[in-house]
Design a protein around this motif. Sequence first.
Motif, PDB file in Angstrom:
ATOM      1  N   ALA A 135       0.837  -1.201   0.000  1.00 45.13           N
ATOM      2  CA  ALA A 135       0.000   0.000   0.000  1.00 45.13           C
ATOM      3  C   ALA A 135       0.876   1.257   0.000  1.00 45.13           C
ATOM      4  O   ALA A 135       0.550   2.241  -0.678  1.00 45.13           O
ATOM      5  CB  ALA A 135      -0.931  -0.002   1.216  1.00 45.13           C
ATOM      6  N   ALA A 136       1.965   1.231   0.733  1.00 43.55           N
ATOM      7  CA  ALA A 136       2.877   2.384   0.766  1.00 43.55           C
ATOM      8  C   ALA A 136       3.490   2.622  -0.606  1.00 43.55           C
ATOM      9  O   ALA A 136       3.620   3.779  -1.048  1.00 43.55           O
ATOM     10  CB  ALA A 136       3.969   2.171   1.811  1.00 43.55           C
ATOM     11  N   ILE A 137       3.837   1.555  -1.308  1.00 41.67           N
ATOM     12  CA  ILE A 137       4.393   1.681  -2.659  1.00 41.67           C
ATOM     13  C   ILE A 137       3.356   2.307  -3.586  1.00 41.67           C
ATOM     14  O   ILE A 137       3.666   3.219  -4.358  1.00 41.67           O
ATOM     15  CB  ILE A 137       4.852   0.305  -3.192  1.00 41.67           C
ATOM     16  N   ARG A 138       2.110   1.835  -3.514  1.00 43.61           N
ATOM     17  CA  ARG A 138       1.044   2.391  -4.356  1.00 43.61           C
ATOM     18  C   ARG A 138       0.799   3.853  -4.012  1.00 43.61           C
ATOM     19  O   ARG A 138       0.572   4.685  -4.882  1.00 43.61           O
ATOM     20  CB  ARG A 138      -0.265   1.601  -4.198  1.00 43.61           C
ATOM     21  N   ARG A 186       2.941   6.040  -2.844  1.00 42.07           N
ATOM     22  CA  ARG A 186       4.009   6.864  -3.426  1.00 42.07           C
ATOM     23  C   ARG A 186       3.820   7.023  -4.933  1.00 42.07           C
ATOM     24  O   ARG A 186       4.041   8.103  -5.486  1.00 42.07           O
ATOM     25  CB  ARG A 186       5.381   6.266  -3.097  1.00 42.07           C
ATOM     26  N   ALA A 187       3.389   5.955  -5.602  1.00 44.70           N
ATOM     27  CA  ALA A 187       3.162   6.041  -7.050  1.00 44.70           C
ATOM     28  C   ALA A 187       2.033   7.022  -7.357  1.00 44.70           C
ATOM     29  O   ALA A 187       2.141   7.839  -8.285  1.00 44.70           O
ATOM     30  CB  ALA A 187       2.828   4.656  -7.605  1.00 44.70           C
ATOM     31  N   ILE A 188       0.983   6.969  -6.589  1.00 45.11           N
ATOM     32  CA  ILE A 188      -0.138   7.897  -6.793  1.00 45.11           C
ATOM     33  C   ILE A 188       0.309   9.324  -6.506  1.00 45.11           C
ATOM     34  O   ILE A 188      -0.033  10.256  -7.250  1.00 45.11           O
ATOM     35  CB  ILE A 188      -1.338   7.488  -5.907  1.00 45.11           C
ATOM     36  N   GLU A 189       1.063   9.509  -5.426  1.00 42.92           N
ATOM     37  CA  GLU A 189       1.562  10.849  -5.097  1.00 42.92           C
ATOM     38  C   GLU A 189       2.422  11.415  -6.221  1.00 42.92           C
ATOM     39  O   GLU A 189       2.323  12.601  -6.551  1.00 42.92           O
ATOM     40  CB  GLU A 189       2.359  10.820  -3.799  1.00 42.92           C
ATOM     41  N   ARG A 190       3.254  10.570  -6.842  1.00 40.35           N
ATOM     42  CA  ARG A 190       4.080  11.038  -7.963  1.00 40.35           C
ATOM     43  C   ARG A 190       3.195  11.501  -9.114  1.00 40.35           C
ATOM     44  O   ARG A 190       3.453  12.528  -9.746  1.00 40.35           O
ATOM     45  CB  ARG A 190       5.027   9.937  -8.441  1.00 40.35           C
ATOM     46  N   GLN A 191       2.148  10.740  -9.390  1.00 40.30           N
ATOM     47  CA  GLN A 191       1.241  11.116 -10.475  1.00 40.30           C
ATOM     48  C   GLN A 191       0.479  12.393 -10.137  1.00 40.30           C
ATOM     49  O   GLN A 191       0.263  13.239 -10.999  1.00 40.30           O
ATOM     50  CB  GLN A 191       0.246   9.982 -10.761  1.00 40.30           C
ATOM     51  N   LEU A 192       0.077  12.540  -8.877  1.00 43.35           N
ATOM     52  CA  LEU A 192      -0.682  13.721  -8.480  1.00 43.35           C
ATOM     53  C   LEU A 192       0.158  14.987  -8.510  1.00 43.35           C
ATOM     54  O   LEU A 192      -0.379  16.086  -8.657  1.00 43.35           O
ATOM     55  CB  LEU A 192      -1.289  13.529  -7.083  1.00 43.35           C
ATOM     56  N   LYS A 193       1.475  14.866  -8.385  1.00 41.56           N
ATOM     57  CA  LYS A 193       2.337  16.042  -8.465  1.00 41.56           C
ATOM     58  C   LYS A 193       2.237  16.691  -9.843  1.00 41.56           C
ATOM     59  O   LYS A 193       2.454  17.888 -10.000  1.00 41.56           O
ATOM     60  CB  LYS A 193       3.795  15.674  -8.171  1.00 41.56           C
ATOM     61  N   LYS A 194       1.886  15.897 -10.843  1.00 35.99           N
ATOM     62  CA  LYS A 194       1.771  16.402 -12.210  1.00 35.99           C
ATOM     63  C   LYS A 194       0.440  17.118 -12.457  1.00 35.99           C
ATOM     64  O   LYS A 194       0.287  17.804 -13.447  1.00 35.99           O
ATOM     65  CB  LYS A 194       1.883  15.239 -13.200  1.00 35.99           C
ATOM     66  N   VAL A 195      -0.508  16.927 -11.552  1.00 30.55           N
ATOM     67  CA  VAL A 195      -1.835  17.497 -11.737  1.00 30.55           C
ATOM     68  C   VAL A 195      -1.808  18.983 -11.392  1.00 30.55           C
ATOM     69  O   VAL A 195      -1.229  19.391 -10.393  1.00 30.55           O
ATOM     70  CB  VAL A 195      -2.868  16.765 -10.837  1.00 30.55           C
ATOM     71  N   GLU A 196      -2.437  19.743 -12.225  1.00 27.22           N
ATOM     72  CA  GLU A 196      -2.506  21.185 -12.004  1.00 27.22           C
ATOM     73  C   GLU A 196      -3.437  21.467 -10.828  1.00 27.22           C
ATOM     74  O   GLU A 196      -4.505  20.866 -10.710  1.00 27.22           O
ATOM     75  CB  GLU A 196      -3.053  21.859 -13.250  1.00 27.22           C
ATOM     76  N   THR A 197      -3.041  22.368  -9.980  1.00 29.90           N
ATOM     77  CA  THR A 197      -3.907  22.743  -8.864  1.00 29.90           C
ATOM     78  C   THR A 197      -4.722  23.968  -9.246  1.00 29.90           C
ATOM     79  O   THR A 197      -4.298  24.791 -10.054  1.00 29.90           O
ATOM     80  CB  THR A 197      -3.084  23.053  -7.592  1.00 29.90           C
ATOM     81  N   THR A 198      -5.912  24.051  -8.668  1.00 34.19           N
ATOM     82  CA  THR A 198      -6.766  25.205  -8.902  1.00 34.19           C
ATOM     83  C   THR A 198      -7.043  25.871  -7.567  1.00 34.19           C
ATOM     84  O   THR A 198      -6.947  25.241  -6.513  1.00 34.19           O
ATOM     85  CB  THR A 198      -8.107  24.796  -9.548  1.00 34.19           C
ATOM     86  N   ASP A 199      -7.403  27.128  -7.630  1.00 34.22           N
ATOM     87  CA  ASP A 199      -7.722  27.787  -6.369  1.00 34.22           C
ATOM     88  C   ASP A 199      -9.123  27.356  -5.927  1.00 34.22           C
ATOM     89  O   ASP A 199      -9.897  26.791  -6.691  1.00 34.22           O
ATOM     90  CB  ASP A 199      -7.574  29.304  -6.447  1.00 34.22           C
TER      91      ASP A 199
END
Length: 70
Positions: A36-39, A41-54
């Motif tokens: 679960a920790a590996i997954r 981290r993988a999801i977190e890496r992908q989410l870093k690429k997502v644009e944030t909105t206000d």
Amino acid sequence: MWKLLGDVKSQFGKYSQVLSTIRKRLEQATQTVDDAAIRTRAIERQLKKVETTDESEAAPMLHLIAVNDD
């Protein structure tokens, strides 16, 4: 006295088996947590690429998503 020692020996053998079973299950649980920790981290890496909105832009979009999920 010998009978008592024999009974204790028998019970201790059963206790050892129970500990072995517990050890195996704890190892399985540890592996599941590690997976679960590996997954995560993988999801977190992908989410870093997502644009944030206000917040003002996100609220209407989240409302639409919530309405569509119903």
